[in-house]
Design an enzyme around this catalytic site. Structure first.
Site, PDB file in Angstrom:
ATOM      1  N   ASP A   1      -3.596  -6.707   1.685  1.00 51.90           N
ATOM      2  CA  ASP A   1      -4.358  -7.653   0.923  1.00 51.90           C
ATOM      3  C   ASP A   1      -5.989  -7.959   1.494  1.00 51.90           C
ATOM      4  OD1 ASP A   1      -2.190  -7.417  -0.925  1.00 51.90           O
ATOM      5  OD2 ASP A   1      -1.221  -9.140   0.354  1.00 51.90           O
TER       6      ASP A   1
ATOM      7  N   TYR B   1       3.521  -6.957  11.996  1.00 51.61           N
ATOM      8  CA  TYR B   1       2.616  -7.904  11.606  1.00 51.61           C
ATOM      9  C   TYR B   1       2.838  -9.132  12.532  1.00 51.61           C
ATOM     10  CZ  TYR B   1       2.551  -5.225   7.191  1.00 51.61           C
ATOM     11  OH  TYR B   1       2.388  -4.067   6.318  1.00 51.61           O
TER      12      TYR B   1
ATOM     13  N   ASP C   1       0.375 -16.449  -1.451  1.00 57.85           N
ATOM     14  CA  ASP C   1      -0.528 -16.594  -0.359  1.00 57.85           C
ATOM     15  C   ASP C   1      -1.576 -17.446  -0.585  1.00 57.85           C
ATOM     16  OD1 ASP C   1      -2.332 -15.174  -1.911  1.00 57.85           O
ATOM     17  OD2 ASP C   1      -2.341 -13.336  -0.699  1.00 57.85           O
TER      18      ASP C   1
ATOM     19  N   ARG D   1       4.268 -11.658   2.423  1.00 56.18           N
ATOM     20  CA  ARG D   1       3.911 -12.667   1.294  1.00 56.18           C
ATOM     21  C   ARG D   1       5.617 -12.972   0.626  1.00 56.18           C
ATOM     22  NH1 ARG D   1       0.623 -11.270  -3.135  1.00 56.18           N
ATOM     23  NH2 ARG D   1       0.893  -9.060  -2.429  1.00 56.18           N
TER      24      ARG D   1
END
Length: 296
Positions: free
Chosen positions: A38, A65, A79, A174
Protein backbone atom coordinates in the site's frame (compact mmCIF):
# COMPACT_ATOMS: atom_id res chain seq x y z
CA UNK A 1 18.51 -7.26 -18.93
CA UNK A 2 17.28 -10.22 -16.89
CA UNK A 3 16.84 -10.93 -13.18
CA UNK A 4 15.17 -9.82 -9.96
CA UNK A 5 15.50 -6.53 -8.10
CA UNK A 6 15.12 -6.11 -4.34
CA UNK A 7 13.57 -2.64 -4.25
CA UNK A 8 12.95 -0.62 -1.08
CA UNK A 9 9.57 0.93 -1.84
CA UNK A 10 9.24 4.35 -0.19
CA UNK A 11 6.17 5.77 1.51
CA UNK A 12 3.43 7.46 -0.55
CA UNK A 13 4.22 5.67 -3.83
CA UNK A 14 2.09 2.81 -5.08
CA UNK A 15 3.68 -0.42 -6.25
CA UNK A 16 2.61 0.51 -9.78
CA UNK A 17 4.39 3.88 -9.41
CA UNK A 18 7.58 1.99 -8.56
CA UNK A 19 7.26 -0.22 -11.65
CA UNK A 20 6.92 2.90 -13.83
CA UNK A 21 9.98 4.52 -12.26
CA UNK A 22 12.13 1.38 -12.61
CA UNK A 23 11.06 1.03 -16.26
CA UNK A 24 12.25 4.58 -16.89
CA UNK A 25 15.51 4.24 -14.96
CA UNK A 26 16.49 0.92 -16.55
CA UNK A 27 14.97 1.74 -19.95
CA UNK A 28 13.19 -1.58 -19.89
CA UNK A 29 9.57 -2.20 -20.88
CA UNK A 30 9.28 -5.57 -19.16
CA UNK A 31 9.26 -4.82 -15.43
CA UNK A 32 6.88 -6.35 -12.90
CA UNK A 33 6.48 -6.67 -9.15
CA UNK A 34 5.37 -9.30 -6.68
CA UNK A 35 3.48 -8.73 -3.43
CA UNK A 36 1.76 -5.33 -3.62
CA UNK A 37 2.47 -2.76 -0.90
CA UNK A 38 0.00 0.00 0.00
CA UNK A 39 1.11 3.65 -0.45
CA UNK A 40 1.32 4.09 3.35
CA UNK A 41 3.64 1.07 3.63
CA UNK A 42 7.32 0.86 2.81
CA UNK A 43 9.88 -1.89 2.52
CA UNK A 44 10.77 -4.83 0.32
CA UNK A 45 9.05 -4.88 -3.07
CA UNK A 46 10.36 -7.78 -5.17
CA UNK A 47 10.65 -6.81 -8.83
CA UNK A 48 11.59 -8.66 -12.00
CA UNK A 49 13.18 -7.32 -15.16
CA UNK A 50 12.93 -8.76 -18.66
CA UNK A 51 11.64 -12.30 -19.09
CA UNK A 52 12.23 -12.85 -15.36
CA UNK A 53 8.76 -11.33 -14.94
CA UNK A 54 7.44 -14.79 -15.88
CA UNK A 55 9.19 -16.21 -12.82
CA UNK A 56 7.57 -13.87 -10.27
CA UNK A 57 4.87 -16.41 -9.25
CA UNK A 58 7.60 -18.83 -8.14
CA UNK A 59 9.19 -16.58 -5.52
CA UNK A 60 8.64 -17.83 -1.98
CA UNK A 61 5.42 -16.49 -0.45
CA UNK A 62 6.76 -16.00 3.08
CA UNK A 63 6.75 -12.41 4.36
CA UNK A 64 7.73 -10.50 7.48
CA UNK A 65 6.39 -7.11 8.55
CA UNK A 66 6.84 -4.62 11.36
CA UNK A 67 3.52 -2.92 12.07
CA UNK A 68 2.24 -0.13 14.30
CA UNK A 69 -1.33 -0.80 15.47
CA UNK A 70 -3.26 2.08 17.04
CA UNK A 71 -6.17 1.21 19.32
CA UNK A 72 -9.29 3.32 19.81
CA UNK A 73 -9.57 4.20 16.10
CA UNK A 74 -11.62 2.59 13.33
CA UNK A 75 -11.36 3.64 9.66
CA UNK A 76 -13.09 2.48 6.49
CA UNK A 77 -9.76 1.35 4.98
CA UNK A 78 -8.37 -0.19 8.19
CA UNK A 79 -5.40 2.20 8.05
CA UNK A 80 -4.81 5.93 8.51
CA UNK A 81 -5.41 6.63 4.81
CA UNK A 82 -9.14 6.08 5.22
CA UNK A 83 -12.07 7.96 6.69
CA UNK A 84 -12.24 7.80 10.49
CA UNK A 85 -15.39 5.95 11.52
CA UNK A 86 -14.76 6.04 15.26
CA UNK A 87 -12.19 7.62 17.56
CA UNK A 88 -12.31 7.25 21.31
CA UNK A 89 -10.16 7.11 24.42
CA UNK A 90 -9.10 3.60 25.49
CA UNK A 91 -6.40 4.56 28.00
CA UNK A 92 -7.27 1.59 30.22
CA UNK A 93 -6.17 -0.93 27.56
CA UNK A 94 -3.09 -2.86 28.69
CA UNK A 95 -0.40 -4.76 26.83
CA UNK A 96 -1.29 -7.84 28.88
CA UNK A 97 -4.82 -7.79 27.46
CA UNK A 98 -3.45 -7.57 23.91
CA UNK A 99 -0.89 -10.34 24.44
CA UNK A 100 -3.57 -12.65 25.79
CA UNK A 101 -5.37 -12.54 22.42
CA UNK A 102 -2.38 -12.76 20.05
CA UNK A 103 -2.21 -16.60 20.07
CA UNK A 104 -5.73 -16.66 18.58
CA UNK A 105 -4.32 -15.12 15.41
CA UNK A 106 -1.56 -17.69 14.90
CA UNK A 107 -1.69 -20.56 12.42
CA UNK A 108 -4.22 -20.91 9.62
CA UNK A 109 -7.01 -18.40 10.23
CA UNK A 110 -10.01 -16.92 8.43
CA UNK A 111 -9.53 -13.32 7.38
CA UNK A 112 -11.82 -10.87 5.58
CA UNK A 113 -9.76 -8.50 3.37
CA UNK A 114 -10.30 -4.73 3.75
CA UNK A 115 -12.89 -2.97 1.59
CA UNK A 116 -10.03 -0.92 0.16
CA UNK A 117 -8.01 -3.70 -1.47
CA UNK A 118 -7.07 -4.87 -4.96
CA UNK A 119 -9.22 -8.01 -4.78
CA UNK A 120 -11.68 -8.29 -7.66
CA UNK A 121 -15.40 -8.86 -7.13
CA UNK A 122 -17.49 -9.24 -10.30
CA UNK A 123 -14.64 -7.85 -12.38
CA UNK A 124 -14.15 -4.72 -10.25
CA UNK A 125 -11.38 -3.93 -7.77
CA UNK A 126 -12.71 -3.50 -4.24
CA UNK A 127 -10.97 -0.15 -3.83
CA UNK A 128 -12.68 1.14 -7.00
CA UNK A 129 -16.08 0.17 -5.60
CA UNK A 130 -15.25 1.60 -2.17
CA UNK A 131 -14.22 4.94 -3.68
CA UNK A 132 -17.58 5.00 -5.49
CA UNK A 133 -19.35 4.48 -2.16
CA UNK A 134 -20.29 0.88 -2.94
CA UNK A 135 -19.78 -1.61 -0.12
CA UNK A 136 -19.40 -5.24 -1.12
CA UNK A 137 -19.63 -8.40 0.94
CA UNK A 138 -16.04 -9.60 0.82
CA UNK A 139 -15.56 -13.38 1.06
CA UNK A 140 -13.19 -14.51 3.77
CA UNK A 141 -9.97 -16.30 2.89
CA UNK A 142 -7.69 -18.64 4.77
CA UNK A 143 -4.27 -17.19 5.50
CA UNK A 144 -1.37 -18.35 7.62
CA UNK A 145 0.36 -16.33 10.35
CA UNK A 146 3.46 -18.14 11.59
CA UNK A 147 4.65 -15.78 14.33
CA UNK A 148 3.62 -12.63 16.20
CA UNK A 149 6.26 -10.87 18.28
CA UNK A 150 5.65 -7.79 20.43
CA UNK A 151 8.40 -5.21 19.86
CA UNK A 152 7.01 -2.29 21.82
CA UNK A 153 4.03 -0.70 23.56
CA UNK A 154 3.12 2.96 24.04
CA UNK A 155 0.40 3.75 26.60
CA UNK A 156 -1.92 6.71 26.19
CA UNK A 157 -5.43 7.71 25.21
CA UNK A 158 -4.99 5.63 22.05
CA UNK A 159 -2.23 3.12 22.81
CA UNK A 160 0.05 1.81 20.07
CA UNK A 161 1.54 -1.65 19.63
CA UNK A 162 4.70 -2.39 17.64
CA UNK A 163 4.27 -5.90 16.26
CA UNK A 164 6.46 -8.14 14.10
CA UNK A 165 4.42 -10.45 11.87
CA UNK A 166 5.75 -13.47 9.99
CA UNK A 167 3.12 -14.77 7.60
CA UNK A 168 2.25 -16.39 4.30
CA UNK A 169 1.10 -14.73 1.10
CA UNK A 170 -2.33 -13.15 0.95
CA UNK A 171 -2.28 -11.96 4.58
CA UNK A 172 -3.58 -8.42 5.13
CA UNK A 173 -1.90 -6.70 8.07
CA UNK A 174 -4.62 -4.04 8.00
CA UNK A 175 -7.20 -6.77 8.54
CA UNK A 176 -5.15 -8.19 11.41
CA UNK A 177 -5.11 -4.76 13.11
CA UNK A 178 -8.86 -4.34 12.57
CA UNK A 179 -9.71 -7.81 13.87
CA UNK A 180 -7.48 -7.47 16.93
CA UNK A 181 -9.21 -4.20 17.82
CA UNK A 182 -12.62 -5.79 17.32
CA UNK A 183 -11.75 -8.70 19.61
CA UNK A 184 -10.62 -6.26 22.31
CA UNK A 185 -13.72 -4.10 21.87
CA UNK A 186 -11.61 -0.98 21.39
CA UNK A 187 -11.31 -0.81 17.64
CA UNK A 188 -7.92 -0.52 15.97
CA UNK A 189 -6.30 0.55 12.74
CA UNK A 190 -2.92 0.16 11.08
CA UNK A 191 -0.80 3.27 11.77
CA UNK A 192 2.43 2.20 10.07
CA UNK A 193 3.90 -0.74 8.16
CA UNK A 194 7.37 -1.79 7.00
CA UNK A 195 7.91 -5.02 5.09
CA UNK A 196 11.25 -6.52 6.10
CA UNK A 197 11.09 -9.72 4.04
CA UNK A 198 9.26 -10.82 0.90
CA UNK A 199 9.95 -13.27 -1.89
CA UNK A 200 13.12 -14.45 -0.18
CA UNK A 201 14.48 -10.87 -0.17
CA UNK A 202 15.41 -8.83 2.91
CA UNK A 203 15.19 -5.11 3.63
CA UNK A 204 18.86 -4.97 4.68
CA UNK A 205 19.89 -5.88 1.12
CA UNK A 206 17.36 -3.70 -0.72
CA UNK A 207 18.10 -0.71 -2.95
CA UNK A 208 16.09 2.51 -2.91
CA UNK A 209 14.88 4.43 -5.95
CA UNK A 210 17.34 7.28 -5.35
CA UNK A 211 20.29 4.89 -5.14
CA UNK A 212 19.06 3.03 -8.22
CA UNK A 213 18.85 6.29 -10.13
CA UNK A 214 22.45 7.14 -9.26
CA UNK A 215 23.61 3.68 -10.32
CA UNK A 216 21.79 3.97 -13.64
CA UNK A 217 23.06 7.50 -14.34
CA UNK A 218 26.64 6.44 -13.60
CA UNK A 219 26.32 3.51 -15.99
CA UNK A 220 27.18 1.07 -13.23
CA UNK A 221 25.96 -2.53 -13.06
CA UNK A 222 22.33 -2.81 -11.89
CA UNK A 223 22.15 -5.04 -8.75
CA UNK A 224 19.97 -7.72 -10.32
CA UNK A 225 19.55 -11.04 -8.52
CA UNK A 226 19.88 -14.12 -10.77
CA UNK A 227 17.02 -16.65 -10.72
CA UNK A 228 19.30 -19.32 -9.23
CA UNK A 229 19.64 -17.13 -6.13
CA UNK A 230 16.10 -15.72 -5.96
CA UNK A 231 14.57 -19.18 -6.51
CA UNK A 232 17.02 -21.15 -4.37
CA UNK A 233 14.09 -22.68 -2.45
CA UNK A 234 13.27 -24.71 -5.59
CA UNK A 235 15.07 -27.85 -6.70
CA UNK A 236 17.47 -27.25 -9.60
CA UNK A 237 17.66 -29.58 -12.61
CA UNK A 238 20.47 -29.20 -15.19
CA UNK A 239 19.88 -30.38 -18.74
CA UNK A 240 22.53 -31.56 -21.20
CA UNK A 241 22.56 -30.23 -24.77
CA UNK A 242 20.29 -32.97 -26.14
CA UNK A 243 17.69 -32.57 -23.41
CA UNK A 244 17.95 -28.80 -23.71
CA UNK A 245 16.87 -28.98 -27.35
CA UNK A 246 13.85 -31.08 -26.40
CA UNK A 247 13.08 -28.63 -23.56
CA UNK A 248 12.84 -25.72 -25.99
CA UNK A 249 10.36 -27.73 -28.05
CA UNK A 250 8.15 -28.05 -24.96
CA UNK A 251 8.58 -31.82 -24.72
CA UNK A 252 8.06 -33.81 -21.54
CA UNK A 253 11.27 -35.45 -20.36
CA UNK A 254 11.40 -38.83 -18.64
CA UNK A 255 14.29 -38.61 -16.18
CA UNK A 256 15.08 -40.85 -13.18
CA UNK A 257 15.02 -39.86 -9.53
CA UNK A 258 14.12 -36.19 -9.77
CA UNK A 259 12.57 -34.45 -6.74
CA UNK A 260 8.81 -34.23 -7.22
CA UNK A 261 7.41 -30.70 -7.34
CA UNK A 262 8.37 -27.43 -9.01
CA UNK A 263 11.95 -27.18 -10.30
CA UNK A 264 14.21 -24.50 -11.73
CA UNK A 265 15.78 -25.63 -15.00
CA UNK A 266 19.34 -24.66 -15.96
CA UNK A 267 21.87 -25.72 -18.57
CA UNK A 268 24.80 -28.11 -18.18
CA UNK A 269 26.70 -26.10 -20.76
CA UNK A 270 26.06 -22.79 -18.96
CA UNK A 271 24.92 -23.28 -15.33
CA UNK A 272 24.29 -19.54 -15.00
CA UNK A 273 21.70 -19.68 -17.77
CA UNK A 274 18.11 -20.13 -16.64
CA UNK A 275 15.96 -22.19 -19.00
CA UNK A 276 12.70 -21.88 -17.08
CA UNK A 277 10.42 -23.70 -14.67
CA UNK A 278 9.13 -27.27 -14.78
CA UNK A 279 6.76 -29.46 -12.82
CA UNK A 280 8.15 -32.88 -11.90
CA UNK A 281 5.66 -35.72 -11.38
CA UNK A 282 6.19 -39.41 -10.61
CA UNK A 283 5.46 -42.14 -13.16
CA UNK A 284 5.94 -45.92 -13.32
CA UNK A 285 9.41 -45.78 -14.84
CA UNK A 286 10.77 -42.74 -12.98
CA UNK A 287 9.88 -39.07 -12.91
CA UNK A 288 8.62 -36.84 -15.70
CA UNK A 289 9.68 -33.25 -16.18
CA UNK A 290 6.99 -31.10 -17.84
CA UNK A 291 7.82 -27.54 -19.01
CA UNK A 292 5.78 -24.86 -17.25
CA UNK A 293 7.75 -21.72 -18.20
CA UNK A 294 10.21 -21.90 -21.12
CA UNK A 295 12.65 -19.01 -21.39
CA UNK A 296 14.40 -18.49 -24.72
Amino acid sequence: MFGFLNLHKPLQLTSHDCVAKVRRLLRQKRVGHGGTLDPLAEGVLPMAVGSATRLLPYLTGDKQYQAIIRFGVRTDSDDLAGKVLESRIVADLTLAAVEQLLPDFLGEIEQIPPQYSAIQVNGKRLYELARAGITQAVPSRRVTIDDLKVLGWRSGDQPELDLQITCGEGTYIRALARDLGDRLGTGATLAGLVRHQSGGMALDNSVGLTALEKIAEAGESIPLIPPQEALSHLATVRLNSELEKRWFHGQRLLLPDLPVGVALITSDLDPVKCLGIAVVTPEDHGTVLRPKVVLN
